[in-house]
Design a protein around this motif. Structure first.
Motif, short mmCIF file in Angstrom:
data_model
loop_
_atom_site.label_atom_id
_atom_site.label_comp_id
_atom_site.label_asym_id
_atom_site.label_seq_id
_atom_site.Cartn_x
_atom_site.Cartn_y
_atom_site.Cartn_z
N SER A 91 0.88 -1.17 0.00
CA SER A 91 0.00 0.00 0.00
C SER A 91 0.91 1.22 0.00
CB SER A 91 -0.94 0.01 1.21
OG SER A 91 -0.19 0.07 2.40
N VAL A 92 0.35 2.37 -0.32
CA VAL A 92 1.15 3.58 -0.38
C VAL A 92 0.39 4.72 0.28
CG1 VAL A 92 0.32 4.23 -2.68
CG2 VAL A 92 2.51 5.10 -1.88
N GLU A 93 1.14 5.55 1.00
CA GLU A 93 0.56 6.77 1.56
C GLU A 93 1.32 7.95 0.99
OE1 GLU A 93 -0.69 8.51 5.83
OE2 GLU A 93 1.43 8.03 5.61
N VAL A 94 0.57 8.94 0.51
CA VAL A 94 1.15 10.15 -0.06
C VAL A 94 0.68 11.34 0.77
CG1 VAL A 94 1.23 11.65 -2.08
CG2 VAL A 94 1.15 9.16 -2.37
N VAL A 95 1.63 12.19 1.15
CA VAL A 95 1.31 13.44 1.82
C VAL A 95 1.88 14.55 0.95
CG1 VAL A 95 1.59 14.85 3.88
CG2 VAL A 95 1.33 12.37 4.09
N ALA A 96 1.02 15.45 0.48
CA ALA A 96 1.46 16.55 -0.39
C ALA A 96 1.06 17.88 0.22
CB ALA A 96 0.85 16.40 -1.77
N THR A 97 1.95 18.85 0.12
CA THR A 97 1.71 20.18 0.68
C THR A 97 2.01 21.22 -0.38
OG1 THR A 97 2.44 19.34 2.83
CG2 THR A 97 2.25 21.72 2.60
N VAL A 98 1.11 22.20 -0.50
CA VAL A 98 1.27 23.28 -1.47
C VAL A 98 1.66 24.55 -0.72
CG1 VAL A 98 0.10 24.65 -3.25
CG2 VAL A 98 -0.50 22.23 -2.94
N PHE A 99 2.72 25.18 -1.19
CA PHE A 99 3.21 26.44 -0.61
C PHE A 99 3.09 27.53 -1.67
CE2 PHE A 99 5.47 22.96 1.40
CZ PHE A 99 5.37 23.27 2.75
N ALA A 100 2.44 28.64 -1.32
CA ALA A 100 2.29 29.78 -2.23
C ALA A 100 2.39 31.05 -1.39
CB ALA A 100 0.98 29.71 -2.99
N PRO A 101 3.61 31.54 -1.18
CA PRO A 101 3.80 32.67 -0.27
C PRO A 101 3.04 33.93 -0.66
CG PRO A 101 5.92 31.79 -1.06
CD PRO A 101 4.83 31.06 -1.75
N GLY A 102 2.71 34.12 -1.93
CA GLY A 102 2.03 35.33 -2.37
C GLY A 102 0.53 35.32 -2.16
N LEU A 103 -0.03 34.21 -1.70
CA LEU A 103 -1.48 34.11 -1.54
C LEU A 103 -1.89 34.24 -0.07
CD1 LEU A 103 -2.41 31.11 -3.88
CD2 LEU A 103 -2.38 33.55 -4.41
N SER A 104 -3.09 34.74 0.13
CA SER A 104 -3.64 34.75 1.49
C SER A 104 -4.00 33.31 1.85
CB SER A 104 -4.89 35.62 1.55
OG SER A 104 -5.96 35.00 0.83
N ALA A 105 -4.19 33.05 3.13
CA ALA A 105 -4.55 31.69 3.57
C ALA A 105 -5.85 31.25 2.91
CB ALA A 105 -4.68 31.64 5.09
N GLU A 106 -6.80 32.17 2.79
CA GLU A 106 -8.09 31.83 2.16
C GLU A 106 -7.92 31.49 0.68
OE1 GLU A 106 -12.30 34.03 1.17
OE2 GLU A 106 -11.22 34.63 2.98
N GLU A 107 -7.12 32.28 -0.03
CA GLU A 107 -6.88 31.99 -1.45
C GLU A 107 -6.17 30.66 -1.62
OE1 GLU A 107 -6.25 36.30 -3.59
OE2 GLU A 107 -4.65 35.57 -2.27
N LEU A 108 -5.15 30.43 -0.80
CA LEU A 108 -4.39 29.18 -0.90
C LEU A 108 -5.27 27.98 -0.63
CD1 LEU A 108 -1.80 27.62 -1.30
CD2 LEU A 108 -1.20 28.10 1.09
N HIS A 109 -6.10 28.05 0.39
CA HIS A 109 -6.99 26.92 0.68
C HIS A 109 -7.97 26.68 -0.47
CE1 HIS A 109 -5.62 25.78 4.65
NE2 HIS A 109 -5.50 27.07 4.93
N GLY A 110 -8.46 27.75 -1.08
CA GLY A 110 -9.36 27.61 -2.22
C GLY A 110 -8.67 26.95 -3.41
N VAL A 111 -7.44 27.37 -3.69
CA VAL A 111 -6.68 26.79 -4.80
C VAL A 111 -6.37 25.32 -4.52
CG1 VAL A 111 -4.46 26.84 -6.01
CG2 VAL A 111 -5.72 28.97 -5.64
N VAL A 112 -5.96 25.03 -3.29
CA VAL A 112 -5.64 23.64 -2.93
C VAL A 112 -6.88 22.76 -3.02
CG1 VAL A 112 -4.95 22.13 -1.01
CG2 VAL A 112 -3.63 24.19 -1.53
N ARG A 113 -8.01 23.25 -2.55
CA ARG A 113 -9.26 22.49 -2.62
C ARG A 113 -9.63 22.19 -4.08
NH1 ARG A 113 -11.47 25.19 1.13
NH2 ARG A 113 -12.27 26.84 -0.19
N GLU A 114 -9.50 23.20 -4.95
CA GLU A 114 -9.83 23.00 -6.37
C GLU A 114 -8.83 22.07 -7.04
OE1 GLU A 114 -11.85 23.60 -10.12
OE2 GLU A 114 -12.41 23.56 -8.00
N ALA A 115 -7.54 22.24 -6.73
CA ALA A 115 -6.51 21.36 -7.30
C ALA A 115 -6.74 19.91 -6.87
CB ALA A 115 -5.12 21.82 -6.89
#
Length: 117
Positions: free
Chosen positions: A71-95
Motif C-alpha cells: 500500500s502507499v501513503e502520499v502526503v502533499a503540501t502546497v506552498f504559495a507565499p504570495g497568496l492569502s490563507a483563504e486563497e491558498l486553501h481555495g486553490v488547494v481544494r480546487e486542485a
C-alpha cells in the motif's frame, strides 16, 4: 462565459533496469508532486487567482502488508507565499478536486493534500 480548455492528454514512459538509481518512493513522490503542481496551476487559473511562484512538496511511503500486497501513503503540501490563507486553501481544494488522486483512501492508496504555511 469563459471557455476553459482542458489540459492536453500527455503520456510518459519510464523503464526500470536492474536496481535503478532512485527508490520507488522517490520516483512516486516526484511524480505525485509534478502532477499536483500542474493541478494547482490549472486551479489557480480557473479561480482567477494569480498564484505567482508556488511549490509542491510530496512524500510517499510504501508499506508491505501481511498478505504480501503493498500500500502507499502520499502526503502533499502546497506552498504559495504570495497568496492569502483563504486563497491558498481555495486553490488547494480546487486542485485536489482536479487531479486524479483526490484526497482520501482508495483501496491501498491513501492521499492527503494540504496547504503549507
Amino acid at each position: 462565459m469563459d471557455v476553459i480548455e482542458p489540459t492536453p492528454v500527455r503520456r510518459a514512459e519510464a523503464v526500470a533496469v536492474d536496481e535503478g538509481r532512485f527508490s520507488p518512493e522517490q520516483l512516486h513522490a516526484e511524480a505525485m508532486a509534478g502532477c499536483l503542481w500542474h493541478a494547482v496551476a490549472e486551479a489557480a487559473g480557473r479561480l482567477g487567482v494569480a498564484a505567482g511562484k508556488f511549490r509542491v512538496a510530496a512524500s510517499s511511503q510504501f508499506v508491505g502488508g501481511l498478505n504480501g500486497e503493498y500500500s502507499v501513503e502520499v502526503v502533499a503540501t502546497v506552498f504559495a507565499p504570495g497568496l492569502s490563507a483563504e486563497e491558498l486553501h481555495g486553490v488547494v481544494r480546487e486542485a485536489d478536486r482536479l487531479w486524479p488522486y483526490t484526497s482520501g483512501n482508495w483501496g491501498r492508496i491513501a492521499v492527503r493534500v494540504g496547504a503549507g504555511d
